[in-house]
Design a protein around this motif. Structure first.
Motif, PDB file in Angstrom:
ATOM      1  N   LEU A 125      -3.383   8.258 -10.729  1.00 25.02           N
ATOM      2  CA  LEU A 125      -3.998   7.205 -11.534  1.00 25.02           C
ATOM      3  C   LEU A 125      -3.755   5.825 -10.924  1.00 25.02           C
ATOM      4  CD1 LEU A 125      -5.433   6.264 -14.152  1.00 25.02           C
ATOM      5  CD2 LEU A 125      -3.156   6.091 -15.159  1.00 25.02           C
ATOM      6  N   ILE A 126      -2.506   5.551 -10.565  1.00 25.76           N
ATOM      7  CA  ILE A 126      -2.187   4.252  -9.960  1.00 25.76           C
ATOM      8  C   ILE A 126      -2.882   4.111  -8.611  1.00 25.76           C
ATOM      9  CG2 ILE A 126      -0.322   2.805  -9.083  1.00 25.76           C
ATOM     10  CD1 ILE A 126       1.465   4.064 -11.245  1.00 25.76           C
ATOM     11  N   GLY A 127      -2.953   5.192  -7.850  1.00 31.46           N
ATOM     12  CA  GLY A 127      -3.661   5.179  -6.575  1.00 31.46           C
ATOM     13  C   GLY A 127      -5.137   4.883  -6.752  1.00 31.46           C
ATOM     14  N   PHE A 128      -5.750   5.500  -7.764  1.00 31.03           N
ATOM     15  CA  PHE A 128      -7.158   5.236  -8.030  1.00 31.03           C
ATOM     16  C   PHE A 128      -7.390   3.777  -8.423  1.00 31.03           C
ATOM     17  CE2 PHE A 128     -10.593   4.816 -11.126  1.00 31.03           C
ATOM     18  CZ  PHE A 128     -11.678   5.161 -10.321  1.00 31.03           C
ATOM     19  N   LEU A 129      -6.534   3.253  -9.286  1.00 29.56           N
ATOM     20  CA  LEU A 129      -6.687   1.856  -9.710  1.00 29.56           C
ATOM     21  C   LEU A 129      -6.526   0.893  -8.531  1.00 29.56           C
ATOM     22  CD1 LEU A 129      -4.798   1.903 -13.116  1.00 29.56           C
ATOM     23  CD2 LEU A 129      -7.268   1.802 -12.736  1.00 29.56           C
ATOM     24  N   ALA A 130      -5.533   1.151  -7.678  1.00 26.30           N
ATOM     25  CA  ALA A 130      -5.320   0.293  -6.508  1.00 26.30           C
ATOM     26  C   ALA A 130      -6.506   0.385  -5.550  1.00 26.30           C
ATOM     27  CB  ALA A 130      -4.027   0.679  -5.793  1.00 26.30           C
ATOM     28  N   LEU A 131      -6.984   1.598  -5.307  1.00 22.17           N
ATOM     29  CA  LEU A 131      -8.126   1.782  -4.410  1.00 22.17           C
ATOM     30  C   LEU A 131      -9.372   1.107  -4.973  1.00 22.17           C
ATOM     31  CD1 LEU A 131      -9.074   3.190  -1.801  1.00 22.17           C
ATOM     32  CD2 LEU A 131      -9.714   5.118  -3.227  1.00 22.17           C
ATOM     33  N   ALA A 132      -9.615   1.282  -6.252  1.00 23.94           N
ATOM     34  CA  ALA A 132     -10.795   0.676  -6.870  1.00 23.94           C
ATOM     35  C   ALA A 132     -10.728  -0.852  -6.810  1.00 23.94           C
ATOM     36  CB  ALA A 132     -10.924   1.144  -8.319  1.00 23.94           C
ATOM     37  N   GLN A 133      -9.580  -1.439  -7.128  1.00 24.67           N
ATOM     38  CA  GLN A 133      -9.462  -2.892  -7.086  1.00 24.67           C
ATOM     39  C   GLN A 133      -9.559  -3.422  -5.664  1.00 24.67           C
ATOM     40  OE1 GLN A 133      -9.528  -5.142  -9.568  1.00 24.67           O
ATOM     41  NE2 GLN A 133      -9.989  -3.323 -10.772  1.00 24.67           N
ATOM     42  N   GLY A 134      -9.043  -2.682  -4.706  1.00 24.15           N
ATOM     43  CA  GLY A 134      -9.163  -3.093  -3.312  1.00 24.15           C
ATOM     44  C   GLY A 134     -10.607  -3.087  -2.838  1.00 24.15           C
ATOM     45  N   VAL A 135     -11.324  -2.021  -3.168  1.00 25.09           N
ATOM     46  CA  VAL A 135     -12.735  -1.942  -2.779  1.00 25.09           C
ATOM     47  C   VAL A 135     -13.543  -3.022  -3.491  1.00 25.09           C
ATOM     48  CG1 VAL A 135     -14.793  -0.491  -2.935  1.00 25.09           C
ATOM     49  CG2 VAL A 135     -12.652   0.480  -2.132  1.00 25.09           C
ATOM     50  N   LEU A 136     -13.293  -3.220  -4.776  1.00 28.57           N
ATOM     51  CA  LEU A 136     -14.022  -4.254  -5.513  1.00 28.57           C
ATOM     52  C   LEU A 136     -13.714  -5.647  -4.975  1.00 28.57           C
ATOM     53  CD1 LEU A 136     -13.781  -2.947  -9.170  1.00 28.57           C
ATOM     54  CD2 LEU A 136     -15.814  -3.052  -7.729  1.00 28.57           C
ATOM     55  N   VAL A 147      -9.017 -11.170   1.145  1.00 25.83           N
ATOM     56  CA  VAL A 147      -9.391 -10.036   2.001  1.00 25.83           C
ATOM     57  C   VAL A 147      -8.158  -9.230   2.364  1.00 25.83           C
ATOM     58  CG1 VAL A 147     -10.359  -9.379   4.234  1.00 25.83           C
ATOM     59  CG2 VAL A 147     -11.441 -11.181   2.893  1.00 25.83           C
ATOM     60  N   TYR A 148      -7.069  -9.904   2.707  1.00 26.00           N
ATOM     61  CA  TYR A 148      -5.836  -9.218   3.073  1.00 26.00           C
ATOM     62  C   TYR A 148      -5.260  -8.455   1.881  1.00 26.00           C
ATOM     63  CZ  TYR A 148      -6.212 -12.377   7.021  1.00 26.00           C
ATOM     64  OH  TYR A 148      -6.672 -13.069   8.100  1.00 26.00           O
ATOM     65  N   ALA A 149      -5.290  -9.064   0.719  1.00 27.68           N
ATOM     66  CA  ALA A 149      -4.768  -8.401  -0.478  1.00 27.68           C
ATOM     67  C   ALA A 149      -5.626  -7.192  -0.838  1.00 27.68           C
ATOM     68  CB  ALA A 149      -4.729  -9.383  -1.646  1.00 27.68           C
ATOM     69  N   SER A 150      -6.932  -7.316  -0.696  1.00 28.09           N
ATOM     70  CA  SER A 150      -7.816  -6.192  -0.996  1.00 28.09           C
ATOM     71  C   SER A 150      -7.603  -5.055  -0.006  1.00 28.09           C
ATOM     72  CB  SER A 150      -9.274  -6.645  -0.964  1.00 28.09           C
ATOM     73  OG  SER A 150      -9.513  -7.596  -1.966  1.00 28.09           O
ATOM     74  N   ALA A 151      -7.463  -5.387   1.264  1.00 18.95           N
ATOM     75  CA  ALA A 151      -7.204  -4.354   2.267  1.00 18.95           C
ATOM     76  C   ALA A 151      -5.854  -3.678   2.007  1.00 18.95           C
ATOM     77  CB  ALA A 151      -7.243  -4.957   3.662  1.00 18.95           C
ATOM     78  N   ALA A 152      -4.869  -4.454   1.603  1.00 17.76           N
ATOM     79  CA  ALA A 152      -3.559  -3.891   1.284  1.00 17.76           C
ATOM     80  C   ALA A 152      -3.645  -2.955   0.079  1.00 17.76           C
ATOM     81  CB  ALA A 152      -2.556  -5.001   1.019  1.00 17.76           C
ATOM     82  N   LEU A 153      -4.474  -3.292  -0.898  1.00 11.56           N
ATOM     83  CA  LEU A 153      -4.652  -2.419  -2.054  1.00 11.56           C
ATOM     84  C   LEU A 153      -5.333  -1.112  -1.665  1.00 11.56           C
ATOM     85  CD1 LEU A 153      -5.616  -4.898  -4.896  1.00 11.56           C
ATOM     86  CD2 LEU A 153      -3.634  -3.383  -4.829  1.00 11.56           C
ATOM     87  N   VAL A 154      -6.287  -1.164  -0.746  1.00 10.87           N
ATOM     88  CA  VAL A 154      -6.937   0.058  -0.274  1.00 10.87           C
ATOM     89  C   VAL A 154      -5.915   0.950   0.429  1.00 10.87           C
ATOM     90  CG1 VAL A 154      -8.645   0.969   1.353  1.00 10.87           C
ATOM     91  CG2 VAL A 154      -9.250  -0.944  -0.134  1.00 10.87           C
ATOM     92  N   VAL A 155      -5.097   0.370   1.289  1.00 12.97           N
ATOM     93  CA  VAL A 155      -4.068   1.132   1.998  1.00 12.97           C
ATOM     94  C   VAL A 155      -3.050   1.694   1.004  1.00 12.97           C
ATOM     95  CG1 VAL A 155      -2.175   0.947   3.659  1.00 12.97           C
ATOM     96  CG2 VAL A 155      -4.387  -0.106   4.153  1.00 12.97           C
ATOM     97  N   LEU A 156      -2.648   0.888   0.028  1.00 14.46           N
ATOM     98  CA  LEU A 156      -1.705   1.350  -0.989  1.00 14.46           C
ATOM     99  C   LEU A 156      -2.290   2.515  -1.783  1.00 14.46           C
ATOM    100  CD1 LEU A 156       0.934   1.000  -2.618  1.00 14.46           C
ATOM    101  CD2 LEU A 156      -0.332  -0.599  -4.072  1.00 14.46           C
ATOM    102  N   GLY A 157      -3.556   2.406  -2.154  1.00 13.33           N
ATOM    103  CA  GLY A 157      -4.205   3.495  -2.883  1.00 13.33           C
ATOM    104  C   GLY A 157      -4.209   4.786  -2.088  1.00 13.33           C
ATOM    105  N   CYS A 158      -4.524   4.706  -0.798  1.00 13.66           N
ATOM    106  CA  CYS A 158      -4.513   5.899   0.060  1.00 13.66           C
ATOM    107  C   CYS A 158      -3.102   6.464   0.184  1.00 13.66           C
ATOM    108  CB  CYS A 158      -5.082   5.565   1.431  1.00 13.66           C
ATOM    109  SG  CYS A 158      -6.835   5.161   1.392  1.00 13.66           S
ATOM    110  N   ALA A 159      -2.104   5.595   0.299  1.00 12.37           N
ATOM    111  CA  ALA A 159      -0.723   6.054   0.397  1.00 12.37           C
ATOM    112  C   ALA A 159      -0.271   6.728  -0.901  1.00 12.37           C
ATOM    113  CB  ALA A 159       0.195   4.875   0.722  1.00 12.37           C
ATOM    114  N   LEU A 160      -0.699   6.208  -2.031  1.00 10.66           N
ATOM    115  CA  LEU A 160      -0.341   6.830  -3.308  1.00 10.66           C
ATOM    116  C   LEU A 160      -1.007   8.189  -3.471  1.00 10.66           C
ATOM    117  CD1 LEU A 160      -0.333   3.724  -5.649  1.00 10.66           C
ATOM    118  CD2 LEU A 160       1.623   5.152  -5.039  1.00 10.66           C
TER     119      LEU A 160
END
Length: 66
Positions: free
Chosen positions: A7-18, A43-56
């Motif tokens: 769930l947390i991974g999905f939220l992080a990935l979604a917010q990063g992509v958005l 842009v850096y924060a969004s990219a970090a959220l995408v990476v965090l989502g994938c790691a989760l």
């Protein structure tokens, strides 16, 4: 625990992509651009959220099912 990580991974990935969609198309979606302390680093924060989502997601897959 696996479901919580997913769930947390999905939220992080979604917010990063958005956040990336907002930066490149100027649509007003996501939460990253609304945070004042990230001005200039969206842009850096969004990219970090995408990476965090994938790691989760990877961490959730390595866990045994609950």
């Amino acid at each position: 625990m696996k479901k919580l990580l997913e769930l947390i991974g999905f939220l992080a990935l979604a917010q990063g992509v958005l956040g990336l969609v907002h930066e490149f198309t100027h649509w007003h979606v996501g939460l990253v651009q609304r945070l004042g302390f990230l001005d200039g680093y969206e842009v850096y924060a969004s990219a970090a959220l995408v990476v965090l989502g994938c790691a989760l997601f990877a961490a959730a897959e390595s866990r045994r099912p609950d």
